[in-house]
Design an enzyme around this catalytic site. Structure first.
Site, PDB file in Angstrom:
ATOM      1  N   ASN A   1      19.683   6.911  19.725  1.00  0.00           N
ATOM      2  CA  ASN A   1      20.596   6.267  20.679  1.00  0.00           C
ATOM      3  C   ASN A   1      20.528   6.948  22.036  1.00  0.00           C
ATOM      4  OD1 ASN A   1      23.348   7.451  21.803  1.00  0.00           O
ATOM      5  ND2 ASN A   1      22.924   8.503  19.861  1.00  0.00           N
TER       6      ASN A   1
ATOM      7  N   GLY B   1      23.831  13.131   9.245  1.00  0.00           N
ATOM      8  CA  GLY B   1      23.238  12.331   8.178  1.00  0.00           C
ATOM      9  C   GLY B   1      24.041  12.209   6.901  1.00  0.00           C
TER      10      GLY B   1
ATOM     11  N   THR C   1      26.449   8.108  11.631  1.00  0.00           N
ATOM     12  CA  THR C   1      25.557   6.944  11.497  1.00  0.00           C
ATOM     13  C   THR C   1      25.861   6.117  10.248  1.00  0.00           C
ATOM     14  OG1 THR C   1      23.909   8.235  12.680  1.00  0.00           O
ATOM     15  CG2 THR C   1      23.101   6.322  11.497  1.00  0.00           C
TER      16      THR C   1
ATOM     17  N   CYS D   1      25.537  16.239  24.579  1.00  0.00           N
ATOM     18  CA  CYS D   1      25.002  14.875  24.687  1.00  0.00           C
ATOM     19  C   CYS D   1      23.641  14.928  25.387  1.00  0.00           C
ATOM     20  CB  CYS D   1      25.957  13.976  25.475  1.00  0.00           C
ATOM     21  SG  CYS D   1      25.237  12.333  25.759  1.00  0.00           S
TER      22      CYS D   1
HETATM   23  C1  SIN Z   1      25.897   8.964  24.098  1.00  0.00           C
HETATM   24  O1  SIN Z   1      26.912   8.352  24.462  1.00  0.00           O
HETATM   25  O2  SIN Z   1      24.848   8.927  24.753  1.00  0.00           O
HETATM   26  C2  SIN Z   1      25.914   9.768  22.834  1.00  0.00           C
HETATM   27  C3  SIN Z   1      26.920  10.849  22.870  1.00  0.00           C
HETATM   28  C4  SIN Z   1      26.415  12.176  22.453  1.00  0.00           C
HETATM   29  O3  SIN Z   1      25.277  12.324  22.013  1.00  0.00           O
HETATM   30  O4  SIN Z   1      27.156  13.149  22.557  1.00  0.00           O
END
Ligand code: SIN
Length: 302
Positions: free
Chosen positions: A68, A242, A264, A128
């Site tokens: 993501n 996971g 997830t 992040c």
């Molecule tokens: C995101 O919003 O890009 C994911 C958040 C994260 O990985 O902390």
């Protein structure tokens, strides 16, 4: 049977927490089951100002997981306080606000605003991998972790969890820095930086080129890191990476997690948290364990 766990003085009815970014603010899941089932909800990462996030595509499936690059889309901390906390307060589960920022001052300001808002704990997102400023840039250097934790602690009147990044050479150095900075608890792991390419177009699948990998594919890395961190700090640990069934959750607790976060798996099965809780209970029944805390750190190393 006791399922209650205590994280930095906050009592959770059971060790199941939703991982930030996989459960929104709980509204949609709350239509499927009572959120009283959960120990705590950790909400989508909040920033001072609202964020639209990264351009699409920003999520793709991979073997055993997803990649993501959402880019911290959220309505901003004030809208969260106004619109979401009153809804979450209808439930018995605790509320953890995940906070992210471009600057240390952003984190401190959010810690001020959220203390006394009804939130039970803060989770500092310094991990992040999908934003240009802040995020993982704060979480991959031990000196920076020490400093930002010390600063946020001056402003927070509720316990502070530091969420660690796996994108480092030695996670124990980061854990020790957070502890020295005054963190009340640690959570780990955030996603592993990854990339996927469409071989037909020869372009990266994600518009942001790279993204964070989560899901069962990362579980052995996460268990190893929880185990290492549990050996080097006295802080309570929220383990994640996971977790898909009760056995996975037990594995994380044996490695040293006091509570577990489910991420997830919520996308694969919206009832995942409920069935993982049941799986822990089944394991406890099978092995005649009366208190879930008796599992913590009980991996046998000879
Ligand atoms: C995101 O919003 O890009 C994911 C958040 C994260 O990985 O902390």
């Amino acid at each position: 049977m006791n399922l209650k766990v205590n994280i930095a003085g906050v009592e959770l009815s059971n060790p199941i927490i939703t991982a930030s970014g996989t459960f929104g603010f709980g509204r949609e899941y709350g239509e499927m089951y009572s959120l009283d089932e959960l120990g705590a909800i950790c909400v989508k990462g909040l920033t001072l100002a609202p964020r639209a996030g990264n351009p699409p595509p920003r999520i793709t499936e991979t073997y055993g997981g997803i990649l993501n690059s959402v880019g911290l889309q959220n309505p901003g901390v004030d809208m969260f306080i106004k619109n979401e906390i009153p809804e979450l307060k209808k439930y018995t589960c605790k509320i953890i606000a995940n906070i992210a920022g471009n600057t240390i001052e952003d984190y401190c300001e959010m810690a001020e605003r959220l203390s006394g808002s009804g939130v039970d704990m803060l989770e500092m997102n310094i991990s992040c991998p999908n934003v240009k400023e802040g995020g993982v840039a704060f979480g991959t250097n031990a000196k920076t972790i020490l400093h930002i934790t010390q600063e946020v602690k001056k402003h927070a009147k509720i316990p502070v969890i530091v969420k660690l990044s796996p994108n480092v050479t030695d996670i124990t150095e980061m854990a020790k820095a957070a502890e020295a900075g005054g963190a009340d608890a640690l959570s780990l792991i955030n996603t592993l930086l990854g990339m996927a390419i469409d071989i037909k177009t020869r372009r990266p699948i994600l518009a942001n080129i790279t993204g964070g990998l989560s899901g069962p594919a990362v579980k052995p890395v996460a268990v190893r890191m929880v185990y290492q961190v549990a050996q080097c700090t006295k802080l309570p640990i929220i383990g994640m990476g996971g977790i898909t069934n009760g056995d996975d959750a037990v594995e994380f607790m044996l490695a040293g997690s006091n509570a577990v976060a489910v991420g997830t798996a919520n996308f694969m099965n919206p009832y995942a948290c409920v069935s993982i809780k049941k799986g822990i209970v089944d394991y406890m029944n099978q092995y005649h364990i009366k208190d879930v805390n008796d599992l913590v750190g009980q991996v046998v190393i000879k």
